[in-house]
Write a protein that holds these residues in place. Structure first.
Motif, PDB file in Angstrom:
ATOM      1  N   ASP A 125       5.069   5.503  -4.817  1.00 27.62           N
ATOM      2  CA  ASP A 125       5.828   5.276  -6.045  1.00 27.62           C
ATOM      3  C   ASP A 125       4.984   4.829  -7.232  1.00 27.62           C
ATOM      4  O   ASP A 125       5.518   4.625  -8.326  1.00 27.62           O
ATOM      5  CB  ASP A 125       6.909   4.200  -5.809  1.00 27.62           C
ATOM      6  CG  ASP A 125       7.988   4.668  -4.857  1.00 27.62           C
ATOM      7  OD1 ASP A 125       7.844   5.752  -4.266  1.00 27.62           O
ATOM      8  OD2 ASP A 125       8.988   3.944  -4.706  1.00 27.62           O
ATOM      9  N   LYS A 126       3.687   4.608  -7.002  1.00 24.90           N
ATOM     10  CA  LYS A 126       2.786   4.158  -8.071  1.00 24.90           C
ATOM     11  C   LYS A 126       3.253   2.850  -8.705  1.00 24.90           C
ATOM     12  O   LYS A 126       3.233   2.681  -9.924  1.00 24.90           O
ATOM     13  CB  LYS A 126       2.652   5.232  -9.164  1.00 24.90           C
ATOM     14  CG  LYS A 126       2.127   6.558  -8.677  1.00 24.90           C
ATOM     15  CD  LYS A 126       0.695   6.468  -8.242  1.00 24.90           C
ATOM     16  CE  LYS A 126       0.124   7.821  -7.869  1.00 24.90           C
ATOM     17  NZ  LYS A 126      -1.231   7.733  -7.298  1.00 24.90           N
ATOM     18  N   ARG A 127       3.695   1.925  -7.862  1.00 20.42           N
ATOM     19  CA  ARG A 127       4.108   0.625  -8.395  1.00 20.42           C
ATOM     20  C   ARG A 127       3.784  -0.470  -7.381  1.00 20.42           C
ATOM     21  O   ARG A 127       3.578  -0.212  -6.205  1.00 20.42           O
ATOM     22  CB  ARG A 127       5.591   0.605  -8.763  1.00 20.42           C
ATOM     23  CG  ARG A 127       6.543   0.859  -7.613  1.00 20.42           C
ATOM     24  CD  ARG A 127       7.973   1.055  -8.108  1.00 20.42           C
ATOM     25  NE  ARG A 127       8.894   1.368  -7.033  1.00 20.42           N
ATOM     26  CZ  ARG A 127       9.610   0.474  -6.373  1.00 20.42           C
ATOM     27  NH1 ARG A 127       9.525  -0.824  -6.682  1.00 20.42           N
ATOM     28  NH2 ARG A 127      10.442   0.822  -5.412  1.00 20.42           N
TER      29      ARG A 127
ATOM     30  N   ALA B 148      -8.599  -6.558  -2.338  1.00 21.75           N
ATOM     31  CA  ALA B 148      -9.960  -6.631  -2.868  1.00 21.75           C
ATOM     32  C   ALA B 148     -10.002  -7.202  -4.284  1.00 21.75           C
ATOM     33  O   ALA B 148     -11.080  -7.567  -4.766  1.00 21.75           O
ATOM     34  CB  ALA B 148     -10.607  -5.243  -2.836  1.00 21.75           C
ATOM     35  N   ASP B 149      -8.849  -7.291  -4.932  1.00 22.60           N
ATOM     36  CA  ASP B 149      -8.804  -7.897  -6.277  1.00 22.60           C
ATOM     37  C   ASP B 149      -8.980  -9.417  -6.207  1.00 22.60           C
ATOM     38  O   ASP B 149      -9.269 -10.057  -7.227  1.00 22.60           O
ATOM     39  CB  ASP B 149      -7.475  -7.560  -6.960  1.00 22.60           C
ATOM     40  CG  ASP B 149      -6.263  -7.985  -6.130  1.00 22.60           C
ATOM     41  OD1 ASP B 149      -5.549  -8.910  -6.529  1.00 22.60           O
ATOM     42  OD2 ASP B 149      -6.043  -7.383  -5.059  1.00 22.60           O
TER      43      ASP B 149
ATOM     44  N   LEU C  13       0.834  -1.202   0.000  1.00 23.11           N
ATOM     45  CA  LEU C  13       0.000   0.000   0.000  1.00 23.11           C
ATOM     46  C   LEU C  13       0.870   1.253   0.000  1.00 23.11           C
ATOM     47  O   LEU C  13       0.616   2.201  -0.750  1.00 23.11           O
ATOM     48  CB  LEU C  13      -0.926   0.004   1.220  1.00 23.11           C
ATOM     49  CG  LEU C  13      -2.108  -0.962   1.184  1.00 23.11           C
ATOM     50  CD1 LEU C  13      -2.741  -1.081   2.571  1.00 23.11           C
ATOM     51  CD2 LEU C  13      -3.157  -0.505   0.173  1.00 23.11           C
ATOM     52  N   LEU C  14       1.897   1.261   0.841  1.00 22.80           N
ATOM     53  CA  LEU C  14       2.806   2.404   0.906  1.00 22.80           C
ATOM     54  C   LEU C  14       3.512   2.607  -0.425  1.00 22.80           C
ATOM     55  O   LEU C  14       3.585   3.732  -0.942  1.00 22.80           O
ATOM     56  CB  LEU C  14       3.835   2.189   2.026  1.00 22.80           C
ATOM     57  CG  LEU C  14       4.924   3.261   2.144  1.00 22.80           C
ATOM     58  CD1 LEU C  14       4.324   4.629   2.434  1.00 22.80           C
ATOM     59  CD2 LEU C  14       5.930   2.886   3.233  1.00 22.80           C
TER      60      LEU C  14
ATOM     61  N   LYS D 283      -2.450  -4.093  -5.442  1.00 22.76           N
ATOM     62  CA  LYS D 283      -1.985  -4.691  -6.703  1.00 22.76           C
ATOM     63  C   LYS D 283      -2.501  -3.934  -7.918  1.00 22.76           C
ATOM     64  O   LYS D 283      -1.744  -3.612  -8.840  1.00 22.76           O
ATOM     65  CB  LYS D 283      -2.409  -6.153  -6.774  1.00 22.76           C
ATOM     66  CG  LYS D 283      -1.905  -6.872  -8.030  1.00 22.76           C
ATOM     67  CD  LYS D 283      -2.269  -8.346  -7.995  1.00 22.76           C
ATOM     68  CE  LYS D 283      -1.698  -9.062  -9.223  1.00 22.76           C
ATOM     69  NZ  LYS D 283      -2.014 -10.513  -9.203  1.00 22.76           N
ATOM     70  N   ILE D 284      -3.811  -3.656  -7.939  1.00 24.28           N
ATOM     71  CA  ILE D 284      -4.396  -2.984  -9.110  1.00 24.28           C
ATOM     72  C   ILE D 284      -4.745  -1.521  -8.799  1.00 24.28           C
ATOM     73  O   ILE D 284      -5.453  -0.869  -9.560  1.00 24.28           O
ATOM     74  CB  ILE D 284      -5.622  -3.738  -9.650  1.00 24.28           C
ATOM     75  CG1 ILE D 284      -6.735  -3.819  -8.586  1.00 24.28           C
ATOM     76  CG2 ILE D 284      -5.236  -5.138 -10.102  1.00 24.28           C
ATOM     77  CD1 ILE D 284      -8.022  -4.455  -9.103  1.00 24.28           C
ATOM     78  N   ASN D 285      -4.232  -1.027  -7.677  1.00 26.90           N
ATOM     79  CA  ASN D 285      -4.360   0.381  -7.293  1.00 26.90           C
ATOM     80  C   ASN D 285      -5.821   0.821  -7.180  1.00 26.90           C
ATOM     81  O   ASN D 285      -6.236   1.825  -7.757  1.00 26.90           O
ATOM     82  CB  ASN D 285      -3.613   1.284  -8.283  1.00 26.90           C
ATOM     83  CG  ASN D 285      -3.392   2.681  -7.709  1.00 26.90           C
ATOM     84  OD1 ASN D 285      -3.528   2.907  -6.504  1.00 26.90           O
ATOM     85  ND2 ASN D 285      -3.052   3.628  -8.574  1.00 26.90           N
TER      86      ASN D 285
END
Length: 209
Positions: A28-30, A121-122, A22-23, A151-153
């Protein structure tokens, strides 16, 4: 970049629920599918905008293992916000929330804003904790609530921003004393970066390992 306020966050919950993911997704958007277990604490930061105000979120990601709980407890002090995370595919991580919440309330200030986060939640096909159960726990204990997927933001941004907006409302209402670090909020300005460096150095020295 300058900012109006700095908010200190802590991320807590059982090991393996996706706290570090999550962090990483937020800062970092990854996403990293294989992540080493956090030893002690990890740190991240990002500037966000709430009501046209630049807010710097200083985020401490803590280890979930029982052996590190004493270290984790020291990071509750002076935290303005907390993400209390469980894994929707592992019921035992939800069942342990009461213990984490008790720790948080015992070692933090009473004004800390806590959001309950049901992560992964994915993986709906593996769900063991109904969303309604998470909502009910949050309502019972006066917490914010969101389900996320690092994982899927999904809702990752929202989890941090919703918490920031709630803290900012408390700042505007004057319910947080900005003259002390007890509430995890600092006024920005030319000295803010120095304060941040001092904090990181001090807390790093205390985190061992």
């Amino acid at each position: 970049m300058s900012y109006a306020y700095l908010f200190k966050y802590i991320i807590i919950g059982d090991t393996g629920v996706g706290k570090s993911c999550l962090l990483l997704q937020f800062t970092d958007k990854r996403f990293t599918p294989i992540h080493d277990l956090t030893i002690g604490v990890e740190f991240g930061a990002r500037i966000v905008t709430v009501e046209d105000k630049q807010l710097k979120l200083q985020i401490w990601d803590t280890a979930g293992q029982e052996s590190f709980r004493s270290i984790t407890r020291s990071y509750y002090r002076g935290a303005a916000g907390a993400l209390l995370v469980y894994d929707i595919t592992r019921k035992e991580t939800f069942e342990h929330l009461g213990s984490w919440l008790e720790d948080a309330k015992q070692h933090s200030n009473s004004n800390m804003t806590i959001i309950l986060v049901g992560n992964k939640a994915d993986l709906e096909h593996r769900r063991e904790v109904p969303k309604e159960q998470g909502e009910a726990f949050a309502k019972e204990h006066g917490l914010l609530f969101l389900e996320t997927s690092a994982k899927i933001n999904t809702n990752v941004e929202e989890a941090f921003l919703t918490t920031a907006a709630t803290i900012y409302e408390k700042v505007k209402a004057g319910s947080l004393d900005l003259n002390t670090e007890q509430h995890g909020v600092k006024i920005g300005g030319e000295n803010a970066a120095v304060f941040l460096q001092d904090d990181v150095a001090q807390e790093s020295r205390s985190s061992c390992c």
